[in-house]
Enzyme design. Sequence first.
Site, short mmCIF file in Angstrom:
data_model
loop_
_atom_site.label_atom_id
_atom_site.label_comp_id
_atom_site.label_asym_id
_atom_site.label_seq_id
_atom_site.Cartn_x
_atom_site.Cartn_y
_atom_site.Cartn_z
N SER A 16 25.30 4.33 -0.44
CA SER A 16 25.52 3.85 -1.80
C SER A 16 24.19 3.71 -2.52
CB SER A 16 26.25 2.50 -1.79
OG SER A 16 25.44 1.50 -1.19
N GLY A 17 24.26 3.47 -3.82
CA GLY A 17 23.10 3.10 -4.61
C GLY A 17 21.97 4.09 -4.61
N ILE A 18 20.76 3.57 -4.53
CA ILE A 18 19.56 4.42 -4.62
C ILE A 18 19.50 5.39 -3.45
CG2 ILE A 18 17.04 4.37 -4.54
CD1 ILE A 18 17.17 1.74 -6.14
N ASP A 64 23.25 0.13 12.04
CA ASP A 64 22.92 -1.15 11.44
C ASP A 64 21.45 -1.40 11.77
OD1 ASP A 64 22.46 -3.77 10.76
OD2 ASP A 64 24.21 -4.58 11.79
N TYR A 155 12.85 -12.51 -1.31
CA TYR A 155 13.01 -11.10 -1.62
C TYR A 155 11.70 -10.50 -2.14
CZ TYR A 155 14.82 -6.85 -3.80
OH TYR A 155 15.04 -5.54 -4.17
N LYS A 159 9.29 -7.25 -0.70
CA LYS A 159 8.91 -6.07 -1.48
C LYS A 159 7.40 -5.96 -1.65
CE LYS A 159 13.01 -4.50 -1.78
NZ LYS A 159 13.38 -3.29 -1.03
N THR A 190 23.29 -0.45 -9.52
CA THR A 190 23.79 -0.15 -8.18
C THR A 190 24.67 -1.31 -7.74
OG1 THR A 190 22.00 -1.24 -6.95
CG2 THR A 190 21.63 1.06 -7.63
#
Length: 271
Positions: A16-18, A64, A155, A159, A190
């Site tokens: 999914s997403g990016i 996972d 978070y 990053k 997303t």
Amino acid sequence: MAETHPGTALVTGASSGIGATYAAHLARRGHDLILVARDRSRLDAAAARLQAETGRRVEVLPADLTAAADLDAVAARLSADEAIRLVVNAAGFGPLGPVLGGPRSLYDDMVALNVTALQRLTLAAAEAFAARGGGTIVNVGSVVALAPERFNAGYVATKAFVLALTQALASELGPRGVRLQAVLPGITRTEFFARAGADLSAIPPGMVMEADDLVAAALAGLDAGEGVTIPSLPDAGDWQAYEAARQRLGPNLSLSVPAARYAVPPVAAVA
């Protein structure tokens, strides 16, 4: 002259997403794919669609990445498969809101995926690519690494790690033919925000980028040789000025005495 095959790309977070968007773009560029994510059914659906649309070979590798055995399996594949020439580490997640009061287990899982797994796969790919004389690693970070006061502290820290790891390894591995790129998205449309319990419709539309536009810009940055790509940044000179200011700090980051502005008396020499 026969066209050179760009090799296989391994993409994490590819369901999914990016990550899924990277997979689609890379297949259209001629890469065969290895898609890594937890959801086997979504991976199978993506693989079937991409194979039909592009004719490329697409393999699924359900994993996972917060589970040690699964992470070991993906790292082993990177080490052994000489067809892999590109790795995109797009898997990641994070909470919104203040860090205090959040469930500790969530932060443990976030660090396991955003930091531990990314580092493990980055280093596995780096070692393999250096031994083979070339390869490319793309690590998806976030612009919050440059604005830590604007997002969840845990978070943001993960990053910032992604950016620092990528820049440091790029310096070390460039002479060995290994390219690294850190991609720093802003707010992107997303599933990330829905999973974090946020409503994207509450964010001004001018701040939200479509994943397809993000990945197209990131790949253009990669083609242009950028080590750090910020897809929404209008003037590359702003990033260059930021980096130049950081480099100017270098000579004064480690000295034998404290700066005079702290008025710390010198330590007497021991006889």
